[in-house]
Design a protein around this motif. Sequence first.
Motif, PDB file in Angstrom:
ATOM      1  N   UNK A 146      64.165 -19.971 -45.862  1.00  0.00           N
ATOM      2  CA  UNK A 146      63.924 -18.862 -46.797  1.00  0.00           C
ATOM      3  C   UNK A 146      63.480 -17.599 -46.060  1.00  0.00           C
ATOM      4  N   UNK A 147      62.583 -17.750 -45.093  1.00  0.00           N
ATOM      5  CA  UNK A 147      62.127 -16.587 -44.324  1.00  0.00           C
ATOM      6  C   UNK A 147      63.294 -15.974 -43.541  1.00  0.00           C
ATOM      7  N   UNK A 148      64.120 -16.833 -42.957  1.00  0.00           N
ATOM      8  CA  UNK A 148      65.292 -16.363 -42.212  1.00  0.00           C
ATOM      9  C   UNK A 148      66.232 -15.600 -43.147  1.00  0.00           C
ATOM     10  N   UNK A 149      66.508 -16.181 -44.326  1.00  0.00           N
ATOM     11  CA  UNK A 149      67.414 -15.534 -45.281  1.00  0.00           C
ATOM     12  C   UNK A 149      66.855 -14.192 -45.753  1.00  0.00           C
ATOM     13  N   UNK A 150      65.539 -14.101 -45.906  1.00  0.00           N
ATOM     14  CA  UNK A 150      64.915 -12.820 -46.288  1.00  0.00           C
ATOM     15  C   UNK A 150      65.179 -11.756 -45.227  1.00  0.00           C
ATOM     16  N   UNK A 151      64.968 -12.110 -43.981  1.00  0.00           N
ATOM     17  CA  UNK A 151      65.196 -11.150 -42.901  1.00  0.00           C
ATOM     18  C   UNK A 151      66.654 -10.736 -42.813  1.00  0.00           C
ATOM     19  N   UNK A 152      67.548 -11.706 -42.857  1.00  0.00           N
ATOM     20  CA  UNK A 152      68.985 -11.411 -42.785  1.00  0.00           C
ATOM     21  C   UNK A 152      69.434 -10.585 -43.993  1.00  0.00           C
ATOM     22  N   UNK A 153      68.914 -10.914 -45.165  1.00  0.00           N
ATOM     23  CA  UNK A 153      69.259 -10.159 -46.374  1.00  0.00           C
ATOM     24  C   UNK A 153      68.786  -8.720 -46.288  1.00  0.00           C
ATOM     25  N   UNK A 154      67.583  -8.537 -45.759  1.00  0.00           N
ATOM     26  CA  UNK A 154      67.062  -7.182 -45.593  1.00  0.00           C
ATOM     27  C   UNK A 154      67.942  -6.388 -44.631  1.00  0.00           C
ATOM     28  N   UNK A 155      68.381  -7.049 -43.550  1.00  0.00           N
ATOM     29  CA  UNK A 155      69.244  -6.371 -42.588  1.00  0.00           C
ATOM     30  C   UNK A 155      70.571  -5.975 -43.253  1.00  0.00           C
ATOM     31  N   UNK A 162      71.604   0.014 -49.016  1.00  0.00           N
ATOM     32  CA  UNK A 162      71.086  -0.374 -50.326  1.00  0.00           C
ATOM     33  C   UNK A 162      69.609  -0.759 -50.310  1.00  0.00           C
ATOM     34  N   UNK A 163      68.972  -0.668 -49.172  1.00  0.00           N
ATOM     35  CA  UNK A 163      67.564  -1.039 -49.066  1.00  0.00           C
ATOM     36  C   UNK A 163      66.738  -0.072 -49.904  1.00  0.00           C
ATOM     37  N   UNK A 164      65.940  -0.579 -50.864  1.00  0.00           N
ATOM     38  CA  UNK A 164      65.224   0.308 -51.789  1.00  0.00           C
ATOM     39  C   UNK A 164      63.919   0.878 -51.243  1.00  0.00           C
ATOM     40  N   UNK A 165      63.737   0.816 -49.927  1.00  0.00           N
ATOM     41  CA  UNK A 165      62.528   1.388 -49.325  1.00  0.00           C
ATOM     42  C   UNK A 165      62.877   1.938 -47.954  1.00  0.00           C
ATOM     43  N   UNK A 166      61.944   2.699 -47.380  1.00  0.00           N
ATOM     44  CA  UNK A 166      62.215   3.377 -46.114  1.00  0.00           C
ATOM     45  C   UNK A 166      61.992   2.460 -44.912  1.00  0.00           C
ATOM     46  N   UNK A 167      62.289   2.998 -43.734  1.00  0.00           N
ATOM     47  CA  UNK A 167      62.172   2.248 -42.489  1.00  0.00           C
ATOM     48  C   UNK A 167      60.770   1.757 -42.200  1.00  0.00           C
ATOM     49  N   UNK A 168      59.746   2.559 -42.566  1.00  0.00           N
ATOM     50  CA  UNK A 168      58.362   2.132 -42.333  1.00  0.00           C
ATOM     51  C   UNK A 168      58.033   0.888 -43.156  1.00  0.00           C
ATOM     52  N   UNK A 169      58.481   0.874 -44.398  1.00  0.00           N
ATOM     53  CA  UNK A 169      58.240  -0.287 -45.259  1.00  0.00           C
ATOM     54  C   UNK A 169      59.011  -1.490 -44.733  1.00  0.00           C
ATOM     55  N   UNK A 172      57.108  -2.889 -41.882  1.00  0.00           N
ATOM     56  CA  UNK A 172      55.924  -3.595 -42.389  1.00  0.00           C
ATOM     57  C   UNK A 172      56.322  -4.972 -42.944  1.00  0.00           C
ATOM     58  N   UNK A 173      57.408  -5.024 -43.696  1.00  0.00           N
ATOM     59  CA  UNK A 173      57.836  -6.292 -44.285  1.00  0.00           C
ATOM     60  C   UNK A 173      58.344  -7.267 -43.222  1.00  0.00           C
ATOM     61  N   UNK A 174      59.035  -6.755 -42.214  1.00  0.00           N
ATOM     62  CA  UNK A 174      59.486  -7.632 -41.126  1.00  0.00           C
ATOM     63  C   UNK A 174      58.299  -8.183 -40.343  1.00  0.00           C
ATOM     64  N   UNK A 175      57.279  -7.357 -40.171  1.00  0.00           N
ATOM     65  CA  UNK A 175      56.063  -7.830 -39.499  1.00  0.00           C
ATOM     66  C   UNK A 175      55.426  -8.945 -40.320  1.00  0.00           C
ATOM     67  N   UNK A 176      55.398  -8.755 -41.637  1.00  0.00           N
ATOM     68  CA  UNK A 176      54.850  -9.786 -42.534  1.00  0.00           C
ATOM     69  C   UNK A 176      55.682 -11.065 -42.464  1.00  0.00           C
ATOM     70  N   UNK A 177      57.008 -10.927 -42.409  1.00  0.00           N
ATOM     71  CA  UNK A 177      57.867 -12.100 -42.268  1.00  0.00           C
ATOM     72  C   UNK A 177      57.553 -12.850 -40.970  1.00  0.00           C
ATOM     73  N   UNK A 178      57.366 -12.105 -39.891  1.00  0.00           N
ATOM     74  CA  UNK A 178      57.045 -12.767 -38.615  1.00  0.00           C
ATOM     75  C   UNK A 178      55.686 -13.459 -38.691  1.00  0.00           C
ATOM     76  N   UNK A 179      54.723 -12.834 -39.343  1.00  0.00           N
ATOM     77  CA  UNK A 179      53.410 -13.481 -39.527  1.00  0.00           C
ATOM     78  C   UNK A 179      53.546 -14.774 -40.320  1.00  0.00           C
TER      79      UNK A 179
END
Length: 186
Positions: A146-155, A162-169, A172-179
Amino acid sequence: MSDKPRRRNNSRHAILDAAQRVAVEKGANKVSLDSVAKEAGLTKGGVLYNFSGKDALIRGLLERLLETYSPMTDANCQELQGEANPTLRSIIRVIGQMQRLDHNIPMAILAAAAENLELLQPLREEIALRHQEIRKEAKDPDHASLLWACGEGMMLLDMLGLLPFDGDKKTQLLKRLEELAEGLNS
């Protein structure tokens, strides 16, 4: 030593560069041997000397894409050896590193390859191997998937614009995924 292999290698790279430019600037459906030859400043015969046809050219673009991203993933994975979920965490890191690259290039290559889905087979194999490794390393393989699919989906959403947020967000979310991936085996 003959100059022919070196010249062929240089023109091969120039042809791949030209094919990427055509795909990005004019659209994946405009990638043809003629358009790439024109962009590269070569004859169609010069392109055919390096690539037997359009499928071989697209295959070359996909190989180049894998040759770019696989070493990045391997280097991050090596850095994380001995820690929790190194493959998953390295992929998440590479997704973050990729945001600094031109997303038009992989999207154009994938779009061109979509004309012949069999050309995507090496990419499918690479993804399957990485995913298998992620599942093998994790105490909870489904959570890791699930974590892998989240990262790949975000990419993918980012590449499609189509990403509904900016690069900073996204960072932040990728950092949270890695955590989350780091703490997955706790």
